[in-house]
Design a protein around this motif. Sequence first.
Motif, PDB file in Angstrom:
ATOM      1  N   PRO A   1       1.779 -10.920   1.999  1.00  0.00           N
ATOM      2  CA  PRO A   1       1.025 -10.113   1.019  1.00  0.00           C
ATOM      3  C   PRO A   1       0.965 -10.862  -0.311  1.00  0.00           C
ATOM      4  N   GLY A   2      -0.022 -11.706  -0.474  1.00  0.00           N
ATOM      5  CA  GLY A   2      -0.087 -12.602  -1.632  1.00  0.00           C
ATOM      6  C   GLY A   2       0.765 -13.823  -1.349  1.00  0.00           C
ATOM      7  N   SER A   3       0.464 -14.913  -2.056  1.00  0.00           N
ATOM      8  CA  SER A   3       1.234 -16.136  -1.790  1.00  0.00           C
ATOM      9  C   SER A   3       2.616 -16.067  -2.426  1.00  0.00           C
ATOM     10  N   ASN A   4       2.811 -15.120  -3.350  1.00  0.00           N
ATOM     11  CA  ASN A   4       4.123 -15.041  -3.986  1.00  0.00           C
ATOM     12  C   ASN A   4       5.226 -14.749  -2.974  1.00  0.00           C
ATOM     13  N   GLN A   5       4.916 -13.890  -1.995  1.00  0.00           N
ATOM     14  CA  GLN A   5       5.947 -13.634  -0.975  1.00  0.00           C
ATOM     15  C   GLN A   5       6.250 -14.910  -0.192  1.00  0.00           C
TER      16      GLN A   5
ATOM     17  N   SER B   1       5.608 -25.423 -15.480  1.00  0.00           N
ATOM     18  CA  SER B   1       5.230 -24.913 -14.159  1.00  0.00           C
ATOM     19  C   SER B   1       5.157 -23.377 -14.152  1.00  0.00           C
ATOM     20  N   TYR B   2       4.778 -22.833 -12.996  1.00  0.00           N
ATOM     21  CA  TYR B   2       4.588 -21.377 -12.797  1.00  0.00           C
ATOM     22  C   TYR B   2       5.933 -20.676 -12.917  1.00  0.00           C
ATOM     23  N   PHE B   3       6.108 -19.847 -13.961  1.00  0.00           N
ATOM     24  CA  PHE B   3       7.471 -19.368 -14.220  1.00  0.00           C
ATOM     25  C   PHE B   3       7.959 -18.353 -13.200  1.00  0.00           C
TER      26      PHE B   3
ATOM     27  N   ASP C   1      -3.472 -25.823 -12.386  1.00  0.00           N
ATOM     28  CA  ASP C   1      -2.188 -25.135 -12.317  1.00  0.00           C
ATOM     29  C   ASP C   1      -2.035 -24.044 -13.378  1.00  0.00           C
ATOM     30  N   ASN C   2      -0.978 -23.337 -13.224  1.00  0.00           N
ATOM     31  CA  ASN C   2      -0.565 -22.316 -14.166  1.00  0.00           C
ATOM     32  C   ASN C   2       0.685 -22.888 -14.826  1.00  0.00           C
ATOM     33  N   PRO C   3       0.689 -23.287 -16.087  1.00  0.00           N
ATOM     34  CA  PRO C   3      -0.117 -22.779 -17.187  1.00  0.00           C
ATOM     35  C   PRO C   3      -1.229 -23.680 -17.737  1.00  0.00           C
TER      36      PRO C   3
ATOM     37  N   GLU D   1       3.228 -27.144  -1.775  1.00  0.00           N
ATOM     38  CA  GLU D   1       1.950 -27.281  -2.471  1.00  0.00           C
ATOM     39  C   GLU D   1       1.374 -25.885  -2.678  1.00  0.00           C
ATOM     40  N   ASP D   2       1.326 -25.438  -3.920  1.00  0.00           N
ATOM     41  CA  ASP D   2       0.779 -24.122  -4.244  1.00  0.00           C
ATOM     42  C   ASP D   2      -0.672 -24.332  -4.679  1.00  0.00           C
ATOM     43  N   ALA D   3      -1.596 -23.824  -3.843  1.00  0.00           N
ATOM     44  CA  ALA D   3      -3.023 -24.076  -4.090  1.00  0.00           C
ATOM     45  C   ALA D   3      -3.735 -22.797  -4.541  1.00  0.00           C
ATOM     46  N   ALA D   4      -3.021 -21.960  -5.306  1.00  0.00           N
ATOM     47  CA  ALA D   4      -3.549 -20.632  -5.657  1.00  0.00           C
ATOM     48  C   ALA D   4      -4.927 -20.671  -6.336  1.00  0.00           C
ATOM     49  N   TYR D   5      -5.188 -21.734  -7.092  1.00  0.00           N
ATOM     50  CA  TYR D   5      -6.443 -21.756  -7.883  1.00  0.00           C
ATOM     51  C   TYR D   5      -7.474 -22.730  -7.321  1.00  0.00           C
ATOM     52  N   ARG D   6      -7.286 -23.185  -6.090  1.00  0.00           N
ATOM     53  CA  ARG D   6      -8.152 -24.252  -5.552  1.00  0.00           C
ATOM     54  C   ARG D   6      -9.632 -23.926  -5.661  1.00  0.00           C
TER      55      ARG D   6
ATOM     56  N   GLY E   1      -1.465 -20.604   0.034  1.00  0.00           N
ATOM     57  CA  GLY E   1      -2.792 -20.221  -0.465  1.00  0.00           C
ATOM     58  C   GLY E   1      -2.870 -18.714  -0.634  1.00  0.00           C
ATOM     59  N   THR E   2      -3.949 -18.264  -1.255  1.00  0.00           N
ATOM     60  CA  THR E   2      -4.073 -16.828  -1.532  1.00  0.00           C
ATOM     61  C   THR E   2      -5.542 -16.415  -1.679  1.00  0.00           C
ATOM     62  N   PHE E   3      -5.820 -15.162  -1.355  1.00  0.00           N
ATOM     63  CA  PHE E   3      -7.149 -14.595  -1.618  1.00  0.00           C
ATOM     64  C   PHE E   3      -7.150 -13.800  -2.925  1.00  0.00           C
ATOM     65  N   SER E   4      -6.025 -13.846  -3.665  1.00  0.00           N
ATOM     66  CA  SER E   4      -5.915 -13.033  -4.886  1.00  0.00           C
ATOM     67  C   SER E   4      -6.871 -13.481  -5.976  1.00  0.00           C
ATOM     68  N   LYS E   5      -6.917 -14.775  -6.228  1.00  0.00           N
ATOM     69  CA  LYS E   5      -7.713 -15.271  -7.357  1.00  0.00           C
ATOM     70  C   LYS E   5      -9.183 -15.366  -6.979  1.00  0.00           C
ATOM     71  N   SER E   6      -9.457 -15.672  -5.708  1.00  0.00           N
ATOM     72  CA  SER E   6     -10.840 -15.928  -5.300  1.00  0.00           C
ATOM     73  C   SER E   6     -11.533 -14.680  -4.752  1.00  0.00           C
TER      74      SER E   6
ATOM     75  N   VAL F   1      -5.970  -6.483  -2.673  1.00  0.00           N
ATOM     76  CA  VAL F   1      -5.917  -6.495  -1.203  1.00  0.00           C
ATOM     77  C   VAL F   1      -4.621  -7.173  -0.736  1.00  0.00           C
ATOM     78  N   ARG F   2      -4.075  -8.061  -1.571  1.00  0.00           N
ATOM     79  CA  ARG F   2      -2.787  -8.743  -1.332  1.00  0.00           C
ATOM     80  C   ARG F   2      -2.736  -9.460   0.015  1.00  0.00           C
ATOM     81  N   VAL F   3      -3.517 -10.507   0.125  1.00  0.00           N
ATOM     82  CA  VAL F   3      -3.392 -11.371   1.293  1.00  0.00           C
ATOM     83  C   VAL F   3      -3.219 -12.822   0.826  1.00  0.00           C
TER      84      VAL F   3
HETATM   85  C1  LIG Z   1       0.486 -20.687  -9.501  1.00  0.00           C
HETATM   86  C2  LIG Z   1       0.527 -19.368  -8.815  1.00  0.00           C
HETATM   87  N1  LIG Z   1       0.976 -19.315  -7.563  1.00  0.00           N
HETATM   88  C3  LIG Z   1       1.036 -18.145  -6.883  1.00  0.00           C
HETATM   89  C4  LIG Z   1       0.642 -16.965  -7.474  1.00  0.00           C
HETATM   90  C5  LIG Z   1       0.811 -15.706  -6.656  1.00  0.00           C
HETATM   91  O1  LIG Z   1      -0.341 -14.983  -6.477  1.00  0.00           O
HETATM   92  P1  LIG Z   1      -0.493 -13.928  -5.287  1.00  0.00           P
HETATM   93  O2  LIG Z   1       0.872 -13.466  -4.878  1.00  0.00           O
HETATM   94  O3  LIG Z   1      -1.304 -12.826  -5.851  1.00  0.00           O
HETATM   95  O4  LIG Z   1      -1.166 -14.652  -4.173  1.00  0.00           O
HETATM   96  C6  LIG Z   1       0.170 -16.968  -8.790  1.00  0.00           C
HETATM   97  C7  LIG Z   1      -0.226 -15.713  -9.461  1.00  0.00           C
HETATM   98  O5  LIG Z   1      -0.517 -15.644 -10.623  1.00  0.00           O
HETATM   99  C8  LIG Z   1       0.106 -18.209  -9.478  1.00  0.00           C
HETATM  100  O6  LIG Z   1      -0.321 -18.300 -10.747  1.00  0.00           O
END
Ligand SMILES: Cc1ncc(COP(=O)(O)O)c(C=O)c1O
Length: 421
Positions: free
Chosen positions: A107-111, A133-135, A189-191, A221-226, A252-257, A262-264
């Motif tokens: 449910p989201g890439s964070n998990q 990096s992503y805190f 990346d974030n930030p 490799e976190d590709a959240a914003y690809r 990867g994630t469908f959250s940003k795109s 929906v959290r996938v």
């Molecule tokens: C770099 C990065 N990775 C992962 C995530 C996790 O996003 P999600 O769990 O919604 O897929 C975020 C969310 O802001 C992010 O900025």
Amino acid sequence: MSKSKSGLSQRSGWAADQPIGFLMHKALAHPELVSLAAGFVDQASLPSEATRSAAASLLADGERARAALQYGTTNGDPMLRRQILERLAAADGGSGALDEERVVLTPGSNQMLYLLAETLLDPGDIVLCDAPSYFVFMGIVKNMGAQARGVATDEQGMRMDALEAELEDRAAAGELGRVKAIYVVSYFDNPRSVSLAAERRGRLVELAKRYSREHPLYVIEDAAYRELRYAGDDEKSVLAHDIDGQHVIYAGTFSKSFSPGVRVGYGILPKSLLDPLLAIKGNLDFGSPHFSQRLISEVLRLSLYDPHVELLRDVYQRKQTAMLRALDLHLGQKGLARYLRPHGGLYVWVELVQDIDTGQHGKLFPLAVEEGVLYVPGAYFFCDVQSAPRSCMRLSFGVQSEERVEAGIAKLARAIERAVV
Ligand SMILES: Cc1ncc(COP(=O)(O)O)c(C=O)c1O
């Protein structure tokens, strides 16, 4: 064995004190503030129509509807896992060592990031991360009693000479066995919205292999914003350089795109990690929300996804342009700040020319709140907050309208001018 008086676990103590808590608090207590801090996505363009069509189609047939409303499997819906691989193969120009078995839906890439940390880390272990990096990920590492260590970056992402030097240092200190993973956000990346340079991607895999002396050293490799790219061409993933499929995990994630509600999200894992990670996921939820997975699969099947990503690129590019234009006008031309001009993502990273502490207890933050704007202090994105650069900040253009972005930057500039004198 020592017992804490609170009755709480050590892990809960390691999870406490998230730096972002006070910002959320401020934003909730003062809804009138223009928040350039929140990392949320644009509200107006959330895909209500596409979601309605996909849900209607999914629910139209009783049997398919009931299947979607039932529990799924721990690793997730086979159809969506196949669709994800097909898209990735198309983006990377070939499927290499990929197969559907390697994909796990979350449910989201964070998990997925959390499960990876659970699977790989014991207290005292080390993960090497971009500095900054992503805190949230750094918080997860800390939650495991492990340590996130920063590796120097430039405008092309993590510096491979710095990574190699860090690995050599850890080896010389007899700590290589504790270094379990290297974490990079490879696209926008974030930030900072910085991407890892194409020529560093293969080298990263090479270094991970070379330093896998005591155990496999993984690259996360976190590709959240690809997909949030507004200029230039897509680059091959780091995963595509992992020819034998043993070192790189792609999250990867469908959250940003598409939609974070929906959290996938998903991970593509080396086969050696599948069983241990799925055993932990089995304890956690024995499968992420099946309906959400079937819904995203239907969105893809009905070709509703790509047009939405196109729309988003346009929306965000306009907001990013508005932010950069306002920064030029209010800060850049006055010589007060430097900032990157990224080709994608949701953030702009700003460094003040003068040494002004942007932190919660520094001079600028209360002035910014007084002027009516919120930002995220840059130090929070560094593993070692104490030695982090003081005069930087992350600004997000995701949530606010173009007008509010511009108004927010004007307010921020007034606060900076007041802090400078
Ligand atoms: C770099 C990065 N990775 C992962 C995530 C996790 O996003 P999600 O769990 O919604 O897929 C975020 C969310 O802001 C992010 O900025």
